[in-house]
Design an enzyme around this catalytic site. Structure first.
Site, PDB file in Angstrom:
ATOM      1  N   HIS A 151       0.787  -0.067  -9.941  1.00 47.90           N
ATOM      2  CA  HIS A 151      -0.138  -0.865  -9.119  1.00 47.90           C
ATOM      3  C   HIS A 151      -0.662  -2.067  -9.907  1.00 47.90           C
ATOM      4  O   HIS A 151      -1.881  -2.291  -9.987  1.00 47.90           O
ATOM      5  CB  HIS A 151      -1.303  -0.005  -8.609  1.00 47.90           C
ATOM      6  CG  HIS A 151      -1.942  -0.559  -7.367  1.00 47.90           C
ATOM      7  ND1 HIS A 151      -2.429   0.240  -6.365  1.00 47.90           N
ATOM      8  CD2 HIS A 151      -2.174  -1.847  -6.969  1.00 47.90           C
ATOM      9  CE1 HIS A 151      -2.944  -0.517  -5.407  1.00 47.90           C
ATOM     10  NE2 HIS A 151      -2.794  -1.782  -5.750  1.00 47.90           N
ATOM     11  N   GLU A 156      -2.946   7.629  -6.176  1.00 48.33           N
ATOM     12  CA  GLU A 156      -2.943   6.916  -7.455  1.00 48.33           C
ATOM     13  C   GLU A 156      -4.122   7.353  -8.310  1.00 48.33           C
ATOM     14  O   GLU A 156      -5.251   7.367  -7.812  1.00 48.33           O
ATOM     15  CB  GLU A 156      -2.995   5.400  -7.196  1.00 48.33           C
ATOM     16  CG  GLU A 156      -1.784   4.891  -6.446  1.00 48.33           C
ATOM     17  CD  GLU A 156      -1.890   3.426  -6.034  1.00 48.33           C
ATOM     18  OE1 GLU A 156      -0.885   2.854  -5.593  1.00 48.33           O
ATOM     19  OE2 GLU A 156      -3.002   2.855  -6.128  1.00 48.33           O
ATOM     20  N   ARG A 198       0.841  -1.192   0.000  1.00 45.39           N
ATOM     21  CA  ARG A 198       0.000   0.000   0.000  1.00 45.39           C
ATOM     22  C   ARG A 198       0.884   1.251   0.000  1.00 45.39           C
ATOM     23  O   ARG A 198       1.887   1.324   0.702  1.00 45.39           O
ATOM     24  CB  ARG A 198      -0.905   0.040   1.244  1.00 45.39           C
ATOM     25  CG  ARG A 198      -2.069  -0.945   1.215  1.00 45.39           C
ATOM     26  CD  ARG A 198      -3.121  -0.514   0.203  1.00 45.39           C
ATOM     27  NE  ARG A 198      -4.246  -1.443   0.158  1.00 45.39           N
ATOM     28  CZ  ARG A 198      -4.347  -2.466  -0.666  1.00 45.39           C
ATOM     29  NH1 ARG A 198      -3.347  -2.741  -1.495  1.00 45.39           N
ATOM     30  NH2 ARG A 198      -5.421  -3.232  -0.671  1.00 45.39           N
TER      31      ARG A 198
END
Length: 320
Positions: A288, A266, A237
């Site tokens: 990601h 993000e 994370r």
């Protein structure tokens, strides 16, 4: 709930088009949005019985305006986007996805480790820039190359993902240390004190949820305690690491490198400190996608529908 449940999927575009959703085993009406802005959530879920969200926040205010809401099905493992307490107060069940990424995330973690420890990207780029031809010999030594065998990996988080990384690391001949929680004094025999892992590990890899206790668990002080050759991996994370402090540590050559798949915001804005690092040979950033193997995404989608079908049978699965 009526015989036909109203389902709203707030961010279907977070799952690729080639992924198909299994059949809901009950009467339903589905409204699907590719994306949803936070300001649009309340209006879109107002009449919903079931809300599916991957990354769209569902706040207490949103929940309060959805009188018929019974289930928030999170299409991910992390549930920090949902106000869990507000849901509990109103009798709304929250479910999540578990153990679907036990191959894809560890493999991505190892890929980042291999790439950094063996300088794969800078060597590849330098060949394209003519460096090999200019060297006048069969090889050159511009960037460091280190074996994984015999090195020490410090794993922060001993759940399914951390344990999967550990088994792969051991197969490669690495020494594995599981780190105790930061500030923990009563350390299990299977774990090593947090500060000791920070100081001893050649590779540090994070596999923890983001909570108030873990936010910025790696900051300037921890980076200063790491070996100057150590690398830091984060496929968990954004927010676990003080990203500005990491950028400063890399720019001042205080650590050996970093490989990240996540950032605090993000998509990453142009003003993020990591933008200063993008041309460095000791830094890798992926968008990601550690979770995103085709097999893992399909398993996630299958489990998502299974959670909802189970809820409708009064068999609650993966409740948060």
């Amino acid at each position: 709930m009526s015989s036909s449940a109203r389902i709203v999927f707030l961010d279907r575009a977070t799952l690729p088009d080639f992924i198909t959703l299994k059949t809901f085993e009950f009467g339903h009406e589905v409204t699907t949005y590719d994306q949803t802005a936070p300001a649009e959530v309340a209006q879109r879920i107002r009449d919903a019985n079931i809300v599916i969200t991957n990354k769209v926040p569902v706040s207490a205010q949103d929940v309060a305006q959805a009188d018929g809401l019974k289930l928030v099905a999170v299409a991910a493992t992390g549930t920090n986007i949902v106000d869990i307490e507000a849901c509990r107060d109103r009798g709304v069940i929250v479910t999540n996805i578990r153990n679907y990424a036990v191959n894809t995330v560890p493999e991505h973690t190892l890929a980042l480790i291999f790439a950094l420890r063996r300088s794969l990207l800078p060597y590849h780029l330098s060949v394209g820039q003519g460096r090999w031809a200019q060297s006048g010999q069969f090889c050159y030594f511009d960037y460091p190359v280190s074996d994984l065998a015999g090195s020490t990996i410090g794993i922060f988080g001993s759940g399914a993902l951390g344990s999967a990384v550990a088994s792969r690391a051991q197969a490669l001949g690495m020494n594995v240390l599981f780190a105790a929680r930061k500030g923990q004094t009563d350390v299990k025999p299977t774990h090593t004190p947090f500060e000791q892992v920070i100081a001893q590990a050649d590779i540090l890899t994070l596999h923890l949820p983001l909570t108030p206790a873990t936010r910025h668990m790696i900051g300037a002080a921890e980076l200063a305690q790491m070996k100057s050759t150590a690398i830091l991996i984060n496929t968990a994370r954004g927010g676990l690491v003080d990203e500005a402090a990491l950028a400063d540590a890399l720019e001042n050559n205080r650590i050996g490198g970093a490989g990240f798949d996540v950032v605090t915001q993000e998509p990453m804005p142009d003003t993020h400190p990591f933008m200063r690092l993008m041309n460095r040979p000791d830094f890798i950033l992926t968008p990601h996608v550690a979770w995103a193997s085709r097999q893992a995404i399909q398993a996630l989608a299958d489990q998502l529908v299974d959670n909802i079908n189970a809820f409708m049978r009064n068999e609650i699965r993966n409740q948060v």
